[in-house]
Motif scaffolding. Sequence first.
Motif, PDB file in Angstrom:
ATOM      1  N   ARG A 106       0.854  -1.185   0.000  1.00 17.40           N
ATOM      2  CA  ARG A 106       0.000   0.000   0.000  1.00 17.40           C
ATOM      3  C   ARG A 106       0.890   1.235   0.000  1.00 17.40           C
ATOM      4  N   CYS A 114       2.946   3.288   8.215  1.00 19.06           N
ATOM      5  CA  CYS A 114       3.116   1.876   7.855  1.00 19.06           C
ATOM      6  C   CYS A 114       3.206   1.035   9.121  1.00 19.06           C
ATOM      7  N   THR A 119      -4.290  -1.954   6.365  1.00 19.18           N
ATOM      8  CA  THR A 119      -4.842  -2.857   5.343  1.00 19.18           C
ATOM      9  C   THR A 119      -4.191  -2.546   4.000  1.00 19.18           C
ATOM     10  N   PRO A 120      -3.574  -3.538   3.366  1.00 20.19           N
ATOM     11  CA  PRO A 120      -2.909  -3.277   2.077  1.00 20.19           C
ATOM     12  C   PRO A 120      -3.911  -3.033   0.953  1.00 20.19           C
ATOM     13  N   THR A 121      -3.473  -2.262  -0.047  1.00 21.13           N
ATOM     14  CA  THR A 121      -4.284  -2.026  -1.243  1.00 21.13           C
ATOM     15  C   THR A 121      -4.316  -3.289  -2.091  1.00 21.13           C
ATOM     16  N   LEU A 134      -1.112   0.214  -7.976  1.00 21.84           N
ATOM     17  CA  LEU A 134      -1.122   0.679  -6.593  1.00 21.84           C
ATOM     18  C   LEU A 134      -2.001   1.905  -6.381  1.00 21.84           C
TER      19      LEU A 134
END
Length: 177
Positions: A106, A114, A119-121, A134
């Motif tokens: 993300r 970070c 929650t990652p993209t 991204l």
Amino acid sequence: MKTFLFASAAILGATLLATAAVGGTYALLNSSASAGPAVTIQAGSAELSITSDLEMSNTPLYPGASNAGTVDVRNDGTVSLSPRLVGLTPPTVSTLLSEALIVGVRAVSTVQECTSNLTPTIAGTFADPPAEELGLTLAPGSSALLCVSVRLSADAPSGSQSQTATSFGLLIDGRQV
């Protein structure tokens, strides 16, 4: 033969008469102009580089836990790029642990943003690697901070305990925008 010539002359005469009756102007126009001095057209370059090492905590994972670290990417080219994660390179030795890992990425504004709770993209596994953009655009000369997370799935097998997963990679490229 006389009849044939007479018929041909009649058809030709009727065609000329019909054309004259309809009227109109017919012309063929042609024009050209000099472009002046020579013009040079040059293609741009697309260059995406990683400008920092990815450093992650070596805190042991348990099912559902994750670790995160940042990495800088820079557009060293002359065209704008949209960075994307195009795959994952699995660890050199596959283990039950590496098979249960979920890797995510993300874009973030600061290192402090970070965290392992972010929650990652984009997220995927080594068995099912992601291939997505991204969601950011890097102008020439600009850079972005990416947060990379590694999470142990909640249903990780108990055999993954005390194992390691090292030397895996993320494949990042850029699409010209």
